[in-house]
Design a protein around this motif. Structure first.
Motif, PDB file in Angstrom:
ATOM      1  N   ALA A 163       0.823  -1.213   0.000  1.00  0.00           N
ATOM      2  CA  ALA A 163       0.000   0.000   0.000  1.00  0.00           C
ATOM      3  C   ALA A 163       0.856   1.262   0.000  1.00  0.00           C
ATOM      4  CB  ALA A 163      -0.934   0.006   1.204  1.00  0.00           C
TER       5      ALA A 163
ATOM      6  N   THR B 159       5.781   5.472  -2.582  1.00  0.00           N
ATOM      7  CA  THR B 159       5.752   6.559  -1.601  1.00  0.00           C
ATOM      8  C   THR B 159       7.002   6.493  -0.738  1.00  0.00           C
ATOM      9  OG1 THR B 159       4.723   5.478   0.329  1.00  0.00           O
ATOM     10  CG2 THR B 159       3.237   6.174  -1.471  1.00  0.00           C
TER      11      THR B 159
ATOM     12  N   ALA C  50       0.125   0.720   9.654  1.00  0.00           N
ATOM     13  CA  ALA C  50      -0.873   0.255   8.693  1.00  0.00           C
ATOM     14  C   ALA C  50      -1.029  -1.262   8.738  1.00  0.00           C
ATOM     15  CB  ALA C  50      -0.474   0.698   7.290  1.00  0.00           C
TER      16      ALA C  50
ATOM     17  N   VAL D 199     -10.499   1.576  -6.584  1.00  0.00           N
ATOM     18  CA  VAL D 199     -10.472   0.944  -5.271  1.00  0.00           C
ATOM     19  C   VAL D 199      -9.039   0.957  -4.727  1.00  0.00           C
ATOM     20  CG1 VAL D 199     -10.884  -1.213  -4.010  1.00  0.00           C
ATOM     21  CG2 VAL D 199     -12.432  -0.509  -5.857  1.00  0.00           C
ATOM     22  N   GLY D 200      -8.906   1.109  -3.415  1.00  0.00           N
ATOM     23  CA  GLY D 200      -7.598   1.026  -2.783  1.00  0.00           C
ATOM     24  C   GLY D 200      -7.175   2.315  -2.119  1.00  0.00           C
ATOM     25  N   THR D 201      -6.531   2.169  -0.964  1.00  0.00           N
ATOM     26  CA  THR D 201      -6.041   3.319  -0.204  1.00  0.00           C
ATOM     27  C   THR D 201      -4.546   3.169  -0.012  1.00  0.00           C
ATOM     28  OG1 THR D 201      -8.138   3.465   0.979  1.00  0.00           O
ATOM     29  CG2 THR D 201      -6.260   4.633   1.927  1.00  0.00           C
ATOM     30  N   SER D 202      -3.798   4.219  -0.318  1.00  0.00           N
ATOM     31  CA  SER D 202      -2.348   4.154  -0.199  1.00  0.00           C
ATOM     32  C   SER D 202      -1.899   4.570   1.195  1.00  0.00           C
ATOM     33  CB  SER D 202      -1.687   5.047  -1.250  1.00  0.00           C
ATOM     34  OG  SER D 202      -2.089   6.391  -1.071  1.00  0.00           O
ATOM     35  N   VAL D 203      -0.695   4.192   1.533  1.00  0.00           N
ATOM     36  CA  VAL D 203      -0.046   4.566   2.790  1.00  0.00           C
ATOM     37  C   VAL D 203       1.119   5.470   2.462  1.00  0.00           C
ATOM     38  CG1 VAL D 203       1.306   3.719   4.750  1.00  0.00           C
ATOM     39  CG2 VAL D 203      -0.707   2.445   3.985  1.00  0.00           C
TER      40      VAL D 203
ATOM     41  N   ALA E 291       0.143  11.932  -2.124  1.00  0.00           N
ATOM     42  CA  ALA E 291      -1.263  11.750  -2.458  1.00  0.00           C
ATOM     43  C   ALA E 291      -1.386  10.987  -3.767  1.00  0.00           C
ATOM     44  CB  ALA E 291      -1.956  13.115  -2.577  1.00  0.00           C
TER      45      ALA E 291
ATOM     46  N   SER F 126      -3.998   7.859  -6.118  1.00  0.00           N
ATOM     47  CA  SER F 126      -4.680   6.568  -6.077  1.00  0.00           C
ATOM     48  C   SER F 126      -3.670   5.432  -6.047  1.00  0.00           C
ATOM     49  CB  SER F 126      -5.585   6.425  -7.294  1.00  0.00           C
ATOM     50  OG  SER F 126      -4.792   6.303  -8.472  1.00  0.00           O
ATOM     51  N   VAL F 127      -4.121   4.286  -5.556  1.00  0.00           N
ATOM     52  CA  VAL F 127      -3.265   3.102  -5.599  1.00  0.00           C
ATOM     53  C   VAL F 127      -2.879   2.786  -7.042  1.00  0.00           C
ATOM     54  CG1 VAL F 127      -3.219   0.603  -5.216  1.00  0.00           C
ATOM     55  CG2 VAL F 127      -4.079   2.111  -3.436  1.00  0.00           C
TER      56      VAL F 127
END
Length: 423
Positions: free
Chosen positions: A220, A224, A234, A306-310, A314, A316-317
């Motif tokens: 995730a 980054t 996470a 769909v999906g949330t990054s860590v 900023a 999207s995945v």
């Protein structure tokens, strides 16, 4: 089956005739052994228990197998490294040994680093050009030449095609698979790494699910600069009694030794050219398909956002996974062109350049990734900022996107669809 030539073959063509021994490093399944087999007369397979026990009892036996010799999974009997090193000291003739390893042996397992005797090459999963997805028209080596010439080529690949390539994997044996069989093999690859390969590296994992949770959090954080504390948080949401930070570091180190983590280091230019740069690497798994599978994201789910990054960046995945695919497709030909790859981010995060490809003379190519088929002035602002500071030390600047055509903008910045990027 006919052998599909890899970019690494160009490097071996150039080097192996003159260098006596080369070690090819990389995760399991990237094709190291198949590539090495194309240019040797004999093979010693140390993943065979019987052969491994025999060689471990008397490592010098490998020298009786003839030349040129492939020693497969050499790290299982690390003493053969020193045997090869001594043989090369005695006879420095080129093209004698290829050593293939899918893990780094434990520290101190070899008596000598092999520096000056055994060369090292990294092998990564297949790039889009190696997969034969398109006939590419824009050479990375050409961009590194700094001529800033005109670009040409059209690319019919759509966003859906690129997302399919993210989830399809660059591991050669997985390329023919679709649907459940592909998901099954990717899951098995990850599970075997945690259940079998990690313990073989000397790390006892009491709770394999905890390591898989950490890997999901790392996935995730793809592309980054998330801190390892953020990744650990996470991986353990809502858990009051968090594992020690040393646990996260132990996971990172053992997975790196298996070549499963492939972070991009922060670029550190020499001199006072740029200041206030961050030092945190950008996180990447060896193959973006592994990240997508860890997150349980199919092609359709990624296309649906769909999906949330860590992490602090900023986006999207899908945007991060596309950057990871671009990173793979840049790193492989960059190595062949004798260039290194880093990323740039100022400490306060006001300027970022996704990839900086650096020649050995310090001059660089700046690369931004853009999950879109058009490029705006907003997309190029960090490239202009870097160009203002580097002057003629910046060879070229390029935005790699999902668009239909390769061209140069009026401001001189190159725009290249990922499918058209060639070595």
């Amino acid at each position: 089956m006919e052998y599909a030539r890899r970019i690494l073959d160009d490097e071996l063509d150039e080097l192996f005739g003159q260098v006596p021994a080369i070690a090819i490093d990389g995760p399991k399944g990237v094709g190291k052994t198949t590539t090495a087999e194309q240019r040797v007369a004999a093979v010693v397979r140390l993943d065979s228990k019987a052969i491994r026990e025999s060689i471990a009892a008397e490592p010098e036996q490998v020298l009786a197998r003839g030349r040129s010799l492939l020693i497969d999974e050499w790290q299982k009997v690390p003493e053969v490294w020193d045997v090869v090193r001594r043989a090369v000291d005695a006879d420095p003739t080129g093209g004698q040994f290829l050593l293939v390893g899918s893990a780094s042996p434990a520290s101190g397992a070899t008596a000598h680093s092999g520096a000056g005797r055994i060369g090292r090459l990294r092998m990564r999963p297949m790039t889009l050009s190696e997969r034969g997805v398109m006939q590419p028209t824009v050479s990375l080596r050409g961009l590194l030449g700094g001529g800033r010439g005109p670009l040409a080529g059209s690319c019919p690949l759509t966003l859906s095609d690129y997302v399919e390539e993210i989830v399809a994997s660059g591991f050669p044996a997985m390329r023919p698979l679709v649907g459940r069989s592909r998901r099954f093999q990717l899951d098995s690859y990850l599970r075997n790494a945690v259940d079998r390969d990690v313990p073989e590296q000397g790390l006892a994992v009491r709770k394999p699910e905890a390591m898989l949770a950490w890997l999901r959090a790392y996935a995730a954080a793809t592309a980054t600069t998330a801190s390892y504390a953020q990744i650990l948080d996470a991986a353990t949401p809502g858990q009051g009694d968090k594992p020690a930070r040393s646990t996260s570091i132990a996971y990172r180190d053992v997975l790196s030794s298996l070549w499963l983590l492939d972070p991009v280091p922060a670029w550190a230019p020499t001199g006072s050219l740029l200041t206030r740069l961050g030092q945190t690497p950008k996180h990447h798994l060896a193959d973006p398909a592994l990240a997508a599978r860890l997150l349980g994201l199919s092609r359709d789910a990624l296309l649906d956002g769909v999906g949330t990054s860590v992490g602090p960046q900023a986006g999207s995945v899908l945007g991060h996974l596309f950057e990871s695919l671009v990173t793979l497709c840049v790193r492989v030909p960059a190595q062949a062109a004798e260039a290194t790859v880093g990323h740039l981010r100022t400490r306060n995060g006001d300027h970022e350049v996704d990839l900086v490809v650096v020649r050995d003379d310090g001059r660089a190519l700046a690369v931004e990734t853009k999950l879109a088929n058009t490029v705006t002035d907003q997309d190029t602002k960090h490239l202009h900022w870097l160009a203002d500071r580097m002057g003629d030390k910046l060879l070229d600047a390029v935005v790699i996107n999902t668009g239909p055509n390769a061209y140069r903008r009026p401001d001189g910045i190159a725009v290249v669809p990922l499918g058209l990027l060639a070595p």
